[in-house]
Scaffold this active site. Structure first.
Site, short mmCIF file in Angstrom:
data_model
loop_
_atom_site.label_atom_id
_atom_site.label_comp_id
_atom_site.label_asym_id
_atom_site.label_seq_id
_atom_site.Cartn_x
_atom_site.Cartn_y
_atom_site.Cartn_z
N HIS A 97 0.84 -1.21 0.00
CA HIS A 97 0.00 0.00 0.00
C HIS A 97 0.87 1.25 0.00
O HIS A 97 1.73 1.44 0.88
CB HIS A 97 -0.93 -0.02 1.22
CG HIS A 97 -1.96 -1.09 1.12
ND1 HIS A 97 -2.40 -1.83 2.19
CD2 HIS A 97 -2.64 -1.57 0.03
CE1 HIS A 97 -3.31 -2.71 1.78
NE2 HIS A 97 -3.47 -2.57 0.48
N GLU A 100 1.77 3.80 2.96
CA GLU A 100 2.30 3.23 4.20
C GLU A 100 3.83 3.29 4.17
O GLU A 100 4.52 2.28 4.10
CB GLU A 100 1.73 1.81 4.37
CG GLU A 100 0.20 1.88 4.45
CD GLU A 100 -0.51 0.53 4.37
OE1 GLU A 100 0.16 -0.51 4.46
OE2 GLU A 100 -1.75 0.54 4.21
N HIS A 222 2.93 -3.46 6.75
CA HIS A 222 1.93 -2.43 6.46
C HIS A 222 1.92 -1.45 7.63
O HIS A 222 2.59 -1.67 8.64
CB HIS A 222 0.52 -3.05 6.35
CG HIS A 222 0.31 -3.90 5.12
ND1 HIS A 222 -0.48 -3.48 4.07
CD2 HIS A 222 0.76 -5.12 4.77
CE1 HIS A 222 -0.50 -4.41 3.13
NE2 HIS A 222 0.25 -5.43 3.52
N GLU A 295 1.21 -4.85 10.95
CA GLU A 295 0.78 -3.44 10.87
C GLU A 295 1.62 -2.66 11.87
O GLU A 295 1.54 -2.87 13.07
CB GLU A 295 -0.71 -3.31 11.22
CG GLU A 295 -1.65 -4.06 10.27
CD GLU A 295 -1.98 -3.28 9.01
OE1 GLU A 295 -1.46 -2.16 8.84
OE2 GLU A 295 -2.77 -3.80 8.19
ZN LIG Z 1 -1.60 -1.78 4.12
#
Ligand SMILES: [Zn+2]
Length: 340
Positions: A97, A100, A222, A295
């Site tokens: 992504h 990020e 992420h 994350e």
């Molecule tokens: Zn992500």
């Protein structure tokens, strides 16, 4: 008529003036900056510099190209790096992504740490000597570049969808359970899954790479929310190896917490929210190996506001976020070596 000519002349002068400024600016569109965060050009240059300084244990390869034909660079770190040895492969990915940014810098800094400490740190030497570590810190380079130059909160790749919209969510484009809950068929959506499984060059490259490498473990970084997530994401049903996946995640969370006291919550991905067609579900379904979405900072205990960063983690947190994630990555590599 006289006034019209005068107006056009003035507009022309203003245009030339503005164009002149933008083309002479050091950080114009051809040379963007993301402050202390790494841009595509910087990742390209610094990975090659690392491989050139530590050529006995590091080499850089383009594993394929993006929609806009940028290279997806990966650094391989291992003893006898030019050889394909019979050692477990561990893969670290960043930046599925675009917005990020910390997910680029953490795996990059892990790669840097490994090569720079190989000669002095016995744990690093043992891990590098007994595994093949592949780190691709920016697997969505077009999206990242667009996030740097045009739209800081851009998420997807830069596919032209042909209807005025751009981008496919690469982390919804993998084939396993593609099209299921937590993905969208709407091209406008931030979680648009694409027209078909593996429709995107970036996910095709990653699919072929993982099929060729058969990794024993994988982390896809992420941000944000401080979570360690494992399969499944597409369903609330537990994965067959749930106990193993969870036990490794719990250790990684403990190791992260021990560095700067930050809590990363571990658990099955779908307990957070359902997502179909992501990297972790696909690799776990293919090979049954421990695969994690981590994350990174910040926590999601507050909703992002103008005074709270969300995706835009302050630069001062790059280094501590790397520091706390390093021992968790080393642990996973060590675990993969122990499976032989
Ligand atoms: Zn992500």
């Amino acid at each position: 008529m006289k006034y019209l000519k005068y107006l056009l002349l003035m507009l022309f002068i203003v245009f030339i003036y503005l164009f002149g400024i933008s083309s002479t600016c050091d950080n114009g569109p051809s040379d963007p900056t993301a402050g202390l965060y790494h841009t595509y050009a910087e990742i390209d240059a610094e990975l090659h510099a690392l491989a050139s300084s530590y050529s006995a244990i590091a080499s850089v390869t383009s594993i394929g190209e993006s929609v806009e034909q940028r290279d997806l660079w990966a650094i391989k770190i291992s003893d006898n790096v030019a050889q394909d040895e019979d050692e477990p492969v561990v893969v670290l990915f960043g930046c599925h992504h675009a917005r990020e940014w910390i997910s680029v810098d953490v795996p990059f800094l892990i790669a840097k740490y490994l090569v720079e400490n190989y000669a002095s740190d016995t744990l690093v030497a043992r891990l590098v000597n007994n595994s093949e570590i592949w780190i691709a810190p920016m697997v969505n380079p077009d999206g990242h570049q667009y996030s740097v130059t045009s739209d800081r909160l851009w998420r997807k790749n830069r596919r032209n969808n042909g209807n005025g919209t751009f981008g496919v969510d690469l982390n919804r484009n993998y084939s396993y359970q593609w099209g299921g809950p937590g993905s969208s068929g709407d091209t406008y959506s931030d979680i648009y899954r694409g027209p078909a499984p593996f429709s995107e060059p970036e996910t095709q490259v990653l699919r072929d790479f993982m099929q060729q490498m058969s990794p024993k473990a994988m982390i896809s970084y992420h941000n944000f929310s401080q979570l360690i997530l494992y399969a499944w994401g597409y369903t609330y049903s537990p994965a067959p190896d749930e106990a193993l996946l969870d036990s490794i995640a719990v250790v990684m969370a403990h190791k992260i917490r021990s560095v700067h006291g930050k809590d990363y919550t571990s658990g099955q991905a779908s307990t957070l929210y359902l997502a179909s067609g992501d990297t972790v579900d696909w690799l776990y379904a293919l090979l049954g190996v421990p695969s994690y979405t981590i994350e990174l900072r910040p926590t999601s205990s507050l909703r992002p506001t103008s005074s709270y960063p969300g995706f835009e983690l302050p630069e001062s947190e790059i280094q501590p976020t790397f520091e706390e994630n390093l021992p968790a990555a080393l642990f996973l590599i060590d675990w993969a070596i122990d499976q032989l």
